[in-house]
Every structure is written in C-alpha cells, then in structure tokens.
Design an enzyme around this catalytic site. Structure first.
Site, PDB file in Angstrom:
ATOM      1  CB  SER A 138     -31.398 -41.296  24.107  1.00 20.66           C
ATOM      2  OG  SER A 138     -30.684 -40.324  24.843  1.00 20.66           O
ATOM      3  CB  ALA A 165     -25.374 -30.847  23.014  1.00 20.29           C
ATOM      4  CD  GLU A 222     -23.635 -36.201  16.041  1.00 21.16           C
ATOM      5  OE1 GLU A 222     -24.417 -36.789  16.865  1.00 21.16           O
ATOM      6  OE2 GLU A 222     -22.656 -35.777  16.968  1.00 21.16           O
TER       7      GLU A 222
HETATM    8  C1  5RP Z   1     -24.020 -38.163  19.023  1.00 23.66           C
HETATM    9  C2  5RP Z   1     -24.079 -37.088  19.958  1.00 23.66           C
HETATM   10  C3  5RP Z   1     -25.337 -36.901  20.724  1.00 23.66           C
HETATM   11  O1  5RP Z   1     -26.142 -35.946  19.958  1.00 23.66           O
HETATM   12  C4  5RP Z   1     -25.084 -36.546  22.037  1.00 23.66           C
HETATM   13  O2  5RP Z   1     -24.446 -37.643  22.569  1.00 23.66           O
HETATM   14  C5  5RP Z   1     -26.366 -36.556  23.044  1.00 23.66           C
HETATM   15  O3  5RP Z   1     -26.899 -37.809  22.906  1.00 23.66           O
HETATM   16  P1  5RP Z   1     -28.388 -38.134  23.820  1.00 23.66           P
HETATM   17  O4  5RP Z   1     -29.254 -37.354  23.329  1.00 23.66           O
HETATM   18  O5  5RP Z   1     -28.305 -39.652  23.840  1.00 23.66           O
HETATM   19  O6  5RP Z   1     -28.100 -37.581  25.409  1.00 23.66           O
HETATM   20  O7  5RP Z   1     -23.297 -35.930  19.975  1.00 23.66           O
HETATM   21  O8  5RP Z   1     -22.540 -38.365  18.658  1.00 23.66           O
END
Ligand code: 5RP
Length: 219
Positions: free
Chosen positions: A30, A83, A103
């Site tokens: 997001s 993250a 990633e």
């Molecule tokens: C996806 C990830 C995302 O970067 C992590 O979950 C953070 O997501 P968000 O910005 O929605 O909090 O590692 O695999």
C-alpha cells in the site's frame, strides 16, 4: 495525520531519490502504491520500472509507466519498497504482502534501497511482526519444525495464499531477531526455503519514515 496520509507523504518523498533517465526498482504494498502514483507524475523523465509483483506491474502499466523484466537490466540505481518492520540499522522484515522473493531479487539488482514506511514500522528489535518465510509446499511442515526447534518460532501456514511463484508462506510468531544477518543466512539455506523475509543482506540504505511532523530520514 492518518496512516494513509503518512504513506502518501513518504511515497511522494521517495520520488526525489529517482535519478533522471533511470529504470527504477519498484516494490509492493500500500505504501509503494502511493509511490507509484507519485512516479507517474514524472514518468516522462524515467525509462521505466522493474517490478516485484504482478500487482505492482498492473498499477505501473495502468499509469503508463513501461515495465521491464528483471533479466533485461544489469543493475538499477535505486529500489523503492515498503517494510513490515525496520530497525534503526536498516534491517527489515518484509513479505506481509507475499511478494518477498521477487522483492529480494529486484533489491539485489539495486545500488540503493530506499525504504518507505510510516513510523509505526520502526522497532528496536524485529520480530513482533510475524516473519514471512516462502516455502516449496512439500517442505512447509519440516521448515515449521526447524523454526520451532532452532528459534522457538511458531509457524502457521498463511491461509489461501499462493505466491506469484506458486509457493506457500509460513508466518512465524514469537521470534526476537537480535542478529538479522545470521538468521537470514541460516534459514535461507534450509531445503525447501525459497526466501526468508529478513532483509539484512539487502537492507535499506535510506529509510523515509512518515511522522506527523513530516518525513524523518534514517541513513
Ligand atoms: C510485500 C511487502 C510490503 O512492502 C510490506 O508488507 C509493507 O506493506 P505496506 O506498505 O502495505 O504496509 O513486503 O511483500
């Protein structure tokens, strides 16, 4: 400010780390969606993006940003991603969105990793967020046993989750990750582990944290 507004703030701030003419590494989630929206405003100044997930690829393409395959580039000047947790040294837990393998592949191509997150993600010692481990399905039970035996972690299979690579995710609770680099190196070489969601080898070079006072930069 709401969490969503903090994500917008850092997503927009990350644009200044994109050099003119660059092919940019783009993460998933997001917060990255906010970055992609901001990147679209300078799309005429970049050559394109290498994406870490089907979801990000679709968003990039919908906004008219060309997407290249990872195998088409030798290196990237910068990779921008969110993250689930980040410590003050730039180590991260990632994979909450199940995109950790791609990633890590795209991050490994990049000269700099710019982490974007709201300040709630900053922790002194990682492990409160369940650690994602992507596994080959037939190895899931054995990897869960080893996580318990060696680290005391309680692994559960993420329900209904099949990754972009056709694999499964274990979410591991109860860990205190005091030596992220050692734990990443160890778990990464267990049979059946595709990727562990500790990013210590590919840690953040810069972290932009959204706070109610503005963007706080950790280097
Ligand atoms: C996806 C990830 C995302 O970067 C992590 O979950 C953070 O997501 P968000 O910005 O929605 O909090 O590692 O695999």
């Amino acid at each position: 400010m709401t969490q969503d507004e903090l994500k917008t703030l850092v997503g927009q701030a990350a644009v200044q780390y994109v050099p003119a003419g660059a092919i940019v590494g783009v993460g998933t989630g997001s917060t990255v969606n906010k970055f992609i929206d901001a990147l679209a405003t300078i799309k005429d100044q970049i050559r394109g993006a290498v994406s870490s997930s089907v979801a990000s690829t679709e968003r990039l393409k919908a906004l008219g940003i060309p997407v290249l395959e990872a195998c088409e580039v030798e290196s990237l000047p910068v990779y921008i991603d969110g993250a689930d947790e980040v410590d003050p040294r730039g180590n991260m837990i990632k994979g909450g969105g199940a995109a950790l393998t791609r990633e890590k592949i795209v991050a490994d191509l990049a000269e700099r990793f710019v982490c974007i997150a709201d300040e709630s993600k900053l922790v002194e010692v990682m492990g409160r967020f369940p650690l994602p481990v992507e596994v080959i399905p037939m190895a899931a039970v054995q990897v869960a046993r080893r996580l318990k035996a060696q680290y005391g972690g309680e692994a559960t299979l993420r329900a209904g989750c099949v990754t972009d690579n056709g694999c499964h995710i274990l979410d591991v609770r109860g860990l205190k990750i005091t030596d992220p680099a050692a734990m990443e190196a160890d778990i990464s070489q267990w049979p059946g582990v595709v990727t562990v969601g500790i990013f210590a080898r590919n840690k953040a070079s810069v972290c932009l944290l959204g706070t109610s006072d503005g963007v706080r930069t950790l280097t």
